[in-house]
Scaffold this motif. Structure first.
Motif, PDB file in Angstrom:
ATOM      1  N   GLY A  94     -37.417 -17.474 -18.004  1.00 27.52           N
ATOM      2  CA  GLY A  94     -37.876 -18.113 -19.229  1.00 27.52           C
ATOM      3  C   GLY A  94     -37.217 -19.455 -19.489  1.00 27.52           C
ATOM      4  N   THR A  95     -37.504 -19.993 -20.652  1.00 22.79           N
ATOM      5  CA  THR A  95     -36.967 -21.285 -21.079  1.00 22.79           C
ATOM      6  C   THR A  95     -35.692 -21.070 -21.876  1.00 22.79           C
ATOM      7  N   GLN A  96     -34.641 -21.780 -21.507  1.00 20.52           N
ATOM      8  CA  GLN A  96     -33.336 -21.603 -22.146  1.00 20.52           C
ATOM      9  C   GLN A  96     -33.056 -22.736 -23.132  1.00 20.52           C
ATOM     10  N   HIS A  97     -32.297 -22.398 -24.182  1.00 22.84           N
ATOM     11  CA  HIS A  97     -31.683 -23.406 -25.052  1.00 22.84           C
ATOM     12  C   HIS A  97     -30.199 -23.040 -25.075  1.00 22.84           C
ATOM     13  N   THR A  98     -29.468 -23.632 -24.153  1.00 20.12           N
ATOM     14  CA  THR A  98     -28.091 -23.225 -23.886  1.00 20.12           C
ATOM     15  C   THR A  98     -27.117 -24.067 -24.696  1.00 20.12           C
ATOM     16  N   LEU A  99     -26.031 -23.437 -25.127  1.00 20.66           N
ATOM     17  CA  LEU A  99     -25.026 -24.081 -25.959  1.00 20.66           C
ATOM     18  C   LEU A  99     -23.719 -24.175 -25.162  1.00 20.66           C
ATOM     19  N   VAL A 100     -23.218 -25.396 -24.986  1.00 23.52           N
ATOM     20  CA  VAL A 100     -22.018 -25.640 -24.184  1.00 23.52           C
ATOM     21  C   VAL A 100     -21.050 -26.496 -24.982  1.00 23.52           C
ATOM     22  N   VAL A 101     -19.757 -26.182 -24.890  1.00 21.13           N
ATOM     23  CA  VAL A 101     -18.717 -27.039 -25.444  1.00 21.13           C
ATOM     24  C   VAL A 101     -17.811 -27.484 -24.305  1.00 21.13           C
ATOM     25  N   LEU A 102     -17.641 -28.777 -24.188  1.00 21.85           N
ATOM     26  CA  LEU A 102     -16.683 -29.358 -23.243  1.00 21.85           C
ATOM     27  C   LEU A 102     -15.484 -29.802 -24.062  1.00 21.85           C
ATOM     28  N   GLN A 103     -14.407 -29.030 -23.973  1.00 22.42           N
ATOM     29  CA  GLN A 103     -13.248 -29.209 -24.848  1.00 22.42           C
ATOM     30  C   GLN A 103     -12.255 -30.164 -24.185  1.00 22.42           C
ATOM     31  N   PHE A 104     -12.054 -31.341 -24.782  1.00 23.31           N
ATOM     32  CA  PHE A 104     -11.245 -32.391 -24.172  1.00 23.31           C
ATOM     33  C   PHE A 104      -9.838 -32.508 -24.751  1.00 23.31           C
ATOM     34  N   GLY A 105      -9.393 -31.556 -25.540  1.00 23.67           N
ATOM     35  CA  GLY A 105      -8.055 -31.628 -26.096  1.00 23.67           C
ATOM     36  C   GLY A 105      -8.026 -32.337 -27.431  1.00 23.67           C
ATOM     37  N   GLY A 106      -6.832 -32.466 -27.988  1.00 24.66           N
ATOM     38  CA  GLY A 106      -6.686 -32.982 -29.338  1.00 24.66           C
ATOM     39  C   GLY A 106      -6.770 -34.494 -29.426  1.00 24.66           C
ATOM     40  N   PRO A 107      -7.035 -35.014 -30.627  1.00 24.55           N
ATOM     41  CA  PRO A 107      -7.109 -36.462 -30.819  1.00 24.55           C
ATOM     42  C   PRO A 107      -5.779 -37.142 -30.491  1.00 24.55           C
ATOM     43  N   THR A 108      -5.872 -38.345 -29.939  1.00 26.09           N
ATOM     44  CA  THR A 108      -4.686 -39.157 -29.681  1.00 26.09           C
ATOM     45  C   THR A 108      -5.107 -40.610 -29.613  1.00 26.09           C
ATOM     46  N   LEU A 109      -4.132 -41.492 -29.487  1.00 26.89           N
ATOM     47  CA  LEU A 109      -4.404 -42.909 -29.252  1.00 26.89           C
ATOM     48  C   LEU A 109      -3.974 -43.253 -27.836  1.00 26.89           C
TER      49      LEU A 109
END
Length: 335
Positions: free
Chosen positions: A69-84
């Motif tokens: 079937g047709t998917q609507h997939t949910l993905v999170v690419l977690q890049f770590g915490g905010p910084t400068l």
């Protein structure tokens, strides 16, 4: 007879008011069997290499191609915490190089390319990619400015998708693993406010509700941890649903169902304090992460985590809904 009808109407109206206010529970009916959606493959990212992110996108595309079937997939690419990074907003990554939002954006673009290419003849399935951060890097970095910069990056990703052939199969979103145990409520709210000031794509809170009750409507100070006791249900509400771009994608890691119950009561809080339930984007689990390192009681399989959340929300007609997505985190993605 007319007076009896008027009395019945008055009682019904009063009952409806009490349910809406969250003072009583009106069962939504027997819990129906629910089929959990296929989970997306989410990762903690340790690299800003576009080629490596292309490989991850290809992996997700291959998997959606293989599914019926047709998917609507949910993905999170977690890049770590905010910084400068030399004065430029970015993220720490996980044991990887601190990276600017520009470097992260370049890598995520290749994730989208890899998904499209490896989905092959499946031209109907869609992946929503949440570009993720967290609130774990302290008051100097979890700020309104970093939230605004994150929203601008996500918006740039979304705009760019409209210019490439594979834009029809990839959606842009922001994501933030907001946890009371990570940092102060004021900083998390400031970051979300900053995101809201510049957003064009939604924000997924794939965090937790540390300290919130799992058996009753939370009082004004009934969330938080020993390090950050100032969190209340209003803070969780604001970063998860009360801000315009925000949608909850809560961690349902615990096999005992406690986290699902916490979010049920937070949705009841939303009803009683703000007049409407939370609409959940889905559930987040960490089963693949637990395959890499032993977890005790926090290794829900994706379908179990989703079902726990669905059943918890179904306890009351005011909160009942069918979350559309599910995602499962793996351990750190090492280049």
């Amino acid at each position: 007879m007319k007076s009896w009808h008027r009395l019945r109407w008055t009682v019904a109206a009063a009952l409806s008011t009490l349910v809406t206010a969250g003072w009583i529970t009106l069962p939504a009916g027997p819990a129906a069997a629910v089929t959990a959606p296929y989970e997306g493959l989410s990762y903690y990212i340790q690299t800003n290499s576009p080629a490596k992110l292309y490989e991850l996108g290809c992996q997700m595309g291959d998997l959606d191609y293989s599914r019926a079937g047709t998917q609507h997939t949910l993905v999170v690419l977690q890049f770590g915490g905010p910084t400068l990074v030399n004065g430029v907003q970015g993220a720490t990554l996980y044991a990887g190089p601190n990276s600017t939002t520009g470097q992260i954006l370049a890598a995520v673009k290749e994730y989208a390319h890899g998904y499209w290419y490896c989905a092959g003849s499946d031209t109907s399935s869609v992946v929503e990619v949440g570009i993720g951060t967290n609130n774990n890097t302290g008051t100097s970095y979890v700020t309104s400015a970093s939230g605004k910069a994150w929203a601008q990056m996500v918006s740039s990703f979304g705009t760019w998708l409209g210019t490439v052939p594979y834009g029809n199969q990839v959606l842009a979103a922001g994501a933030n693993d907001i946890e009371p145990g990570f940092g102060a409520a004021a900083n998390a709210r400031a970051w979300v406010d900053g995101y809201a000031s510049a957003y064009t794509r939604r924000l997924l809170n794939n965090g937790s509700a540390d300290g919130c009750p799992s058996g009753h409507l939370p009082g004004s100070t009934e969330c938080g941890t020993s390090d950050h006791p100032e969190w209340g249900p209003e803070d969780i509400y604001r970063v998860s649903w009360g801000s315009a771009p925000s949608y909850p994608l809560p961690q349902i890691y615990l096999t005992n169902g406690v986290q699902a119950q916490q979010w049920y009561w937070l949705s009841r809080y939303a009803v009683s304090s703000h007049g409407s339930k939370m609409l959940f984007a889905g559930s987040a689990t960490q089963r693949r992460d637990c395959a890499d390192e032993a977890c005790s009681g926090t290794d829900n399989v994706p379908s179990a985590g989703y079902t726990q959340l669905y059943n918890a929300l179904a306890q009351n007609s005011a909160t009942a809904m069918t979350p559309p997505g599910a995602t499962d985190f793996s351990g750190y993605y090492t280049p």
